[in-house]
Design an enzyme around this catalytic site. Structure first.
Site, PDB file in Angstrom:
ATOM      1  CG  ASN A 114      -2.740 -16.246  36.435  1.00 11.58           C
ATOM      2  OD1 ASN A 114      -1.581 -15.832  36.317  1.00 11.58           O
ATOM      3  ND2 ASN A 114      -3.651 -16.099  35.469  1.00 11.58           N
ATOM      4  CG  PHE A 118       4.788 -13.629  31.510  1.00 12.72           C
ATOM      5  CD1 PHE A 118       3.522 -14.156  31.379  1.00 12.72           C
ATOM      6  CD2 PHE A 118       5.098 -12.473  30.800  1.00 12.72           C
ATOM      7  CE1 PHE A 118       2.560 -13.558  30.559  1.00 12.72           C
ATOM      8  CE2 PHE A 118       4.157 -11.859  29.966  1.00 12.72           C
ATOM      9  CZ  PHE A 118       2.883 -12.404  29.862  1.00 12.72           C
ATOM     10  CB  SER A 181      -0.275 -11.228  30.934  1.00 13.43           C
ATOM     11  OG  SER A 181      -0.172 -11.493  32.327  1.00 13.43           O
ATOM     12  CG  ASN A 183      -0.856 -11.540  36.386  1.00  7.95           C
ATOM     13  OD1 ASN A 183      -1.529 -10.873  37.159  1.00  7.95           O
ATOM     14  ND2 ASN A 183      -1.286 -12.668  35.851  1.00  7.95           N
ATOM     15  CB  THR A 184       4.176  -8.449  32.737  1.00  5.91           C
ATOM     16  OG1 THR A 184       4.398  -9.850  32.921  1.00  5.91           O
ATOM     17  CG2 THR A 184       5.498  -7.772  32.403  1.00  5.91           C
ATOM     18  CE  LYS A 215      -4.577 -15.611  25.734  1.00  8.41           C
ATOM     19  NZ  LYS A 215      -4.119 -16.860  26.393  1.00  8.41           N
ATOM     20  CG  ASN A 244      -4.310 -12.975  28.675  1.00  7.70           C
ATOM     21  OD1 ASN A 244      -4.410 -13.696  29.662  1.00  7.70           O
ATOM     22  ND2 ASN A 244      -3.141 -12.702  28.110  1.00  7.70           N
TER      23      ASN A 244
END
Length: 340
Positions: A114, A118, A181, A183-184, A215, A244
């Site tokens: 993925n 967010f 994450s 993805n940021t 996390k 994560n």
């Protein structure tokens, strides 16, 4: 039954489209009389009750952040047997996330890639939903996962996290600070101890009496993991969530062209199992016995949950296997736990 439905129907759909189709069904399951029926079928045995974070969890197994980003399916997920629901990731500023497609299945690996970014309606909207839930169903254990708004510069991340914490913490049983994450842009850099310390201090102050956990990513070195674990204890956090998603693509069985077509993003599911277990053991060796450690990553079976608990996890979470196992996955794991 679900395996057949997944093979002939869901696996043919875009994964995010499939998720949106399932969303209203799970919401419906959370409403009477459907919730009464579901709970009768899925209610965890009394022997699985677990004390953590000053609360009683009906089961040590819960649903990880990412499945219910906007606090819409909590009651349905609880009715399906999950011992707690972690909502989010929530950001202070509402955002659409990355362009679609941004969610991909690697079916031979029982994994997901993925790069959602967010996508959520913002912390104020999440707080409103949580407040309503608290009035209607105070018995469900709910965690709120917060992250950095994409439009906010990394140098201003602390104030952004504090804004989210101030809004959602009063209505959550615990707060998870997501600095891991992939993805940021720039987010994972916040895991550096010198950057993380002031951020966690500020969030913990903003959260008030709500327990705060951090996390972390599985791609950190063991020394970095140990450093963060010791920092979390030193700063008075209630726990760590490990782990994560990973940016690694090693050891996958899915055709390399399919993996390449999926592109960048965080990998979750079965391939993460071994590393997630290693990180759990590393964290547990660096923190006190009563420090909460939530293990997530590659959990599929009751045996997996028992293995994590035996390795020192206080609670265990899953997500990706839900896509492959279906709505009675939580019940299946709870029954396996009760049988031992």
């Amino acid at each position: 039954m679900y395996a057949f439905a997944f093979r002939v129907f869901f696996s043919k759909l875009d994964p995010e489209t499939a998720h949106h189709l399932v969303n209203p069904v799970i919401r419906l399951i959370g409403l009477p009389p459907f919730s009464w029926i579901a709970r009768a079928l899925t209610r965890p045995a009394a022997s699985t009750r677990t004390k953590a974070l000053g609360l009683w969890f009906p089961s040590p197994f819960g649903i990880a952040a990412g499945f219910d980003k906007d606090v819409r399916m909590v009651r349905g997920l609880a009715a399906l047997g999950f011992g707690h629901v972690e909502v989010g990731t929530v950001t202070a500023i509402a955002q659409e996330g990355n362009p679609r497609p941004r969610l991909f299945r690697l079916i031979p690996d029982r994994a997901i890639v993925n790069r959602m970014g967010f996508n959520n309606h913002g912390a104020a909207a999440a707080a409103h939903q949580l407040e309503k839930l608290r009035r209607r169903t105070p018995d469900i254990v709910i965690g709120a996962n917060i992250g950095k708004s994409r439009v906010v510069d990394v140098d201003d991340a602390t104030a952004d996290y504090v804004r989210s914490a101030s809004l959602v913490a009063p209505h959550a049983d615990y707060l998870a600070v997501n600095v891991s994450s992939p993805n940021t842009p720039g987010l994972r850099g916040l895991q550096a101890v010198e950057t993380l310390a002031p951020l966690l201090q500020a969030v913990r102050e903003a959260a008030g009496d709500t327990p705060v956990l951090v996390k972390i990513a599985p791609d950190l070195t063991d020394d970095e993991i140990t450093g963060i674990a010791r920092l979390a204890v030193r700063e008075g956090l209630a726990g760590i969530i490990a782990t994560n998603t990973t940016i690694s693509r090693e050891g996958l069985r899915t055709d390399a062209a399919v993996v390449e077509a999926a592109g960048a993003g965080g990998l979750s599911g079965a391939p993460l199992k071994a590393r997630s277990l290693e990180v759990l053991r590393t964290v547990r060796s660096a923190v006190p016995e009563d420090f909460c450690v939530i293990s997530v990553g590659g959990v599929e079976t009751g045996a997996d949950v028992r293995e994590r608990l035996a390795a020192g996890a206080t609670l265990v979470q899953g997500y990706s296997a839900f896509i492959y196992e279906g709505p009675f996955w939580g019940r299946k794991l709870n029954r396996a736990l009760a049988a031992h």
